[in-house]
Design an enzyme around this catalytic site. Sequence first.
Site, mmCIF file in Angstrom:
data_model
loop_
_atom_site.group_PDB
_atom_site.id
_atom_site.type_symbol
_atom_site.label_atom_id
_atom_site.label_comp_id
_atom_site.label_asym_id
_atom_site.label_seq_id
_atom_site.Cartn_x
_atom_site.Cartn_y
_atom_site.Cartn_z
ATOM 1 C CB VAL A 554 8.959 39.954 -12.822
ATOM 2 C CG1 VAL A 554 9.974 39.274 -11.925
ATOM 3 C CG2 VAL A 554 9.346 41.404 -13.046
ATOM 4 N N GLY A 556 9.435 33.541 -12.454
ATOM 5 C CA GLY A 556 10.350 32.775 -11.630
ATOM 6 C C GLY A 556 11.735 32.662 -12.247
ATOM 7 C CG PHE A 557 11.942 33.241 -16.377
ATOM 8 C CD1 PHE A 557 10.575 33.286 -16.231
ATOM 9 C CD2 PHE A 557 12.584 34.265 -17.053
ATOM 10 C CE1 PHE A 557 9.856 34.325 -16.760
ATOM 11 C CE2 PHE A 557 11.866 35.303 -17.581
ATOM 12 C CZ PHE A 557 10.497 35.335 -17.441
ATOM 13 C CB VAL A 560 10.140 39.717 -19.931
ATOM 14 C CG1 VAL A 560 9.987 39.947 -21.424
ATOM 15 C CG2 VAL A 560 9.970 38.251 -19.600
ATOM 16 C CE LYS A 574 11.664 32.911 -20.610
ATOM 17 N NZ LYS A 574 10.603 32.036 -21.069
ATOM 18 C CG ASP A 671 1.423 27.364 -17.680
ATOM 19 O OD1 ASP A 671 0.314 27.345 -17.098
ATOM 20 O OD2 ASP A 671 2.386 28.046 -17.290
#
Length: 884
Positions: A554, A556-557, A560, A574, A671
Amino acid sequence: MGGGHHRPTRAVYVSSLLLCLLLVNLEERFVSANRSHSNPPATAPAVSPVASSPTSSFQPSDSYLINCGSSEVKLDDGRIFKSDTETSSYLSTNEDIQTTADSIPDTAFTNSTPSSLMDVYKAARIFTSDSKYLLYIAEPGKHWIRLYFYPLHHDKYDLKTAVFTVQTDKYVLLHDFSMDDSKVVLKEYLVNATQRLSIVFKPKKGSFAFINALEIEGVPDELLSDSASSVPEGSTVNGLSDFALEVSYRLNMGGPTITPKNDKLARIWVPDVPYNMFPQGTEVATGKNIKYRPENKMTRLVAPEMIYETADRMMSEEQAQTTLPNFNLSWSMSVDPTFSYLIRLHFCDIVSNAIHELVFNVYINGLIGISGLDISDKAGGLATAYYTDFVLDSSAITNDSVMVQVGPITNTNGGTPNAILNGLEVMKMSNIADSLDDLYGVDGLYKGPKSNKLKIVAITGLVLAAVAMLFLVFVCVRWKNRPQDWQKGKSFSRWLLPIPGGKTNYSSRKSSVFGSRKSKSGINVYTNGLGKLFTLNELQKATQNFNEETVIGVGGFGKVFVGTLDDGTKVAIKRGNHGSEQGINEFETEIQMLSKLRHRHLVSLIGFCDEDSEMILVYEYMANGPLRDHLYGPANKPTLTWKQRLEICIGAARGLHYLHTGAAQGIIHRDVKTTNILLDENFVAKVADFGLSKAAAMDQGYVSTAVKGSFGYLDPEYYRRQQLTEKSDVYSFGVVLFEVLCARAVICPGLPRDQVCLADWAMQWYEKGMIEQIVDPKIAGTICEGSLKKFTEAAEKCLAEYGVDRPSMGDVLWNLEYSLQLQEASLQIDQSEDHTNFIGLEKVNETGELANSDPNLAVAVAAESDDSNVTVGSQANAANVQGR
Ligand SMILES: *[C@@H]1O[C@H](CO)[C@@H](O)[C@H](O)[C@H]1NC(C)=O
Ligand SMILES: *[C@@H]1O[C@H](CO)[C@@H](O)[C@H](O)[C@H]1NC(C)=O
Ligand SMILES: *[C@@H]1O[C@H](CO)[C@@H](O)[C@H](O)[C@H]1NC(C)=O
Ligand SMILES: *[C@@H]1O[C@H](CO)[C@@H](O)[C@H](O)[C@H]1NC(C)=O
C-alpha cells in the site's frame, strides 16, 4: 520521426555500399603511394616528432601533437603538444582567433576521459573561414587523426553553436558537426596518408569552426590487416586498407581504463561495464605474463598486455560445478546504422588449465561470427594474445546497435562450457561518399543514391513518420481530455512507466503502426516498448475483483495487488485511488523519457488499463519482494549470505548505472532505498518505482527542483542546494550499502542521537577504522577482510559531503564487483587453509572483545522503522511499486 526517413534511405544505399565493397579492386581510390623520398617537404615539419616514453621501442614515423591556439603544453603522461602559434608554417588561415581558459569544470569530463588529457582542452583556435593544417608525411600508410573539442568561452563566438565540417584531402571526417552538450569530445580516425595530409576546417555558412588540439601519428603496419571475416561466417572481406576508419568503441573487458600512458599507441580503452548486458558473468584477471607470438603478427602494439590480462567470463570454476552456464555474454553498443563496421575481438585464454579447454561461439548482431572458436589453439597457447576481425555490413544492423556475444557451444565434449572476451574495438568504415559522417563528399556534394525508388521509400518513410506523429498527438490530446475525477491521481509521472497507449478501439491501428509480437509469456507486446492494454475485466479476474487478500503493498497512490493472468503469468498490479494531484503537463516529456527504460535490473512494466477512469499499471511480479524484508524487520526471512548481498547490490548498481548513462538522456531515480530494490524468484535485484525520476538536464548537469525523496537516504547537498544530480542517487545508494552491511533501519528514532541515522553512525565507525564492529552479526564471521574493505570504501565514498567527490555508479559497480571477486577468491583459499582472513567473531575474539560491542545494535535491529518512508517537499509522494 528522424528515424522515419533515415531508415529507408539507409536500406537503399546499404546495397550500394555492398557493391562498393565488391568494386574496390576495380577502382583506383588513392593516388598510388610513391614511397620515394626524392621530394622532401619544402619546409621541415614545424613540430618535430615527439619521443614516446623511453621504455617504448615503438617510434611513430610521423608524430604531430598540436595544441591549437595556445602555447606548448606537457601532459601528465609525458607527451608534449606543441603550439601552432609560434610557428604556423603548416597552418594556413587568414585569421588568428584564439581562446583559452584556466580550468575546465569537472562536469565536462566523462568517466572515461583520462585526467592527463585535461590540459589539451584549455585552449582553442577559432576559424570563421576555411582553414587548413597541412602536414608532411614521412612514411606513407595509415595514420591516426585525433581531434579534441571542447566549447570554451569566447566573448564573441559561442563555441557551443559552431557548426562545421572537418575533412582530409579525400575523406570527410565530420559533416556539419556541432557539440550537443558541454562535454569534451575526442574523435579518432585512421586514414591513409601519402606525402602530405591536410586537415581542413570548413565552417557552415554563417557559422564558424574550432579545434582545441590535433594529433596525427603514424600507425605501425601490423595494426591493421587488409582482410577480415564476414558475418555471418563463411567468407573473407578483402580491401580493408582502402577504407578510412573512425574508432567508435574501444573496450577493456573486466579491467580498468587504459590511458595513453599505458598504451604505446596512445589509445584509450575504457571498461566494458556500460555496454555489457549480463548479470551473471564474472570478471577475471591474471598475473601471468602474456605471450605475443610474432608468427600470429601479434605484438604489444596491437593491444597492451593490460587488455589480455583481464576478461569477462561466463563462470568461475566453482560456479560451474553447481550450474552449467547456458547464456551468452553480450555487449551492445549503439552505432549509426547507415555505416558498416570493422569489429575486432581480443582474446587470451587466462582461465584454462590446459589448451583446447575453452571452446565457444562468437556472434555478432545475432549472426554467427565463429562457431567453435578454440582460442588457445588459434593463439598457440594459454595466456597468449590473439585477435580476430569481422566486417559487419550495415544491412545487418537492425537495432541501431552492434551486439557482440560469446556463448557456449552445444557439444562441449565433456569440457565445462565457458566463454570469455578480453577486449573489443568497433570501428566505423567510410562509405561511398568517402565520408565517416553522412553522405557528402569532400567537394560538399551529396553522394547518396538518387533513384526514384529512393524517393518512394523516403516518401513512405515520411508518411509513416507522420502517421506515428499523429498517433502520438492523438494519444496526448486524449489524455489531456481525460475526465477530471481520476486526474487527482498523484504525481502523474508515477503512472507513466513506458508509454501507456490508448483504448481498445484504436489498438488495432496502433499495432499497424508499430507492429506487435508475442512475448514468451504469450502476452502481446508492442515492439517499440508500448505495453499491453488490459481490460478492467481481465484484471478483476486476475485479482479476484481486487480482493483485499491479494494486496501486497500500500502506498500513497493506492494499493498493489498480486494477480494471475489467464495464461498463468503472475503480475503485480498497481491501482491508483482517485484522490491525488495531477502532473499531466509532464506527460509528453515523460513518455519520451520512460519509454526508453528497459533493463534486466529495472522492474519492467507489462501493461496498463485505463478503462472507466481507472488507472492501473501492471508490472512483472517480483516473487521475493523488497530487499529490506530480507535484511531486518518482521518478515523473518532466511538470512542472505554476504555473497548474495553483494550480488544484489551489484544488480541494483547496474540498474542505476543504466538509468544514469544508458538511456539517451541521464535519468535520476531520486528515491533509491531498500524498499525500491525488489528481488525476483532467483534473487536477481531490480530497481523499481521511477515515480520521482527526472531526466537530468544535460546542459547544466543538474535539475533544479523541490526536494523529494525519503528521509535517511536524502543527499544533504541536494537538500541544501535544491539541485538534483545523479550523485544524489549515489548518496542514497551508499546508505543502501550500509543498510545491507549492518542490517538495521536507516532511521531509528528511539536510539541515542548519534545512532539515529545509519549514515552518520556507520561513518563514525568507519572513520574509527572499526567498521567490522557494526556488521550484521548474522554474517559477521563470513566476510573476508579485503571484500569488506572494498565494500565499505565504496559505501563511504558514496556518502561524501559533496556530489563532485562521490564516485559515479559505474565506479561503485566496479568496486562492488571487485569486492565480490575478493570474497570468492578468499572462499577458495578458505577451503584449503584456515580462516584467519575473516573478520568478525573469530578475529575479534583474539583480542578478547565481543563481536558487537555496541549494546544498541540489537535494539537498532529490532526497532524497524517506517519513518524512512516519510517524504519531504510539497508533494509528499513516496511509495513502493510493490510495498511490503
Ligand atoms: C616514384 O618516384 C620515382 C622517382 O621520382 C619514379 O621513378 C617512379 O616512377 C615513381 N613511381 C610511381 C609509381 O609514381
Ligand atoms: C593505404 O595504406 C596501406 C598501407 O600502407 C596500403 O597497403 C594501401 O595500398 C593504401 N591504400 C591506398 C588506396 O593508397
Ligand atoms: C546466444 O546468442 C545467439 C545469437 O544471438 C543465439 O542464437 C543463441 O541461442 C544464444 N545462446 C544462448 C545460450 O542464449
Ligand atoms: C535493441 O536495443 C535495445 C536497447 O539497446 C535492447 O534493449 C533490445 O534488447 C535490442 N533488441 C534486439 C533484438 O537486439
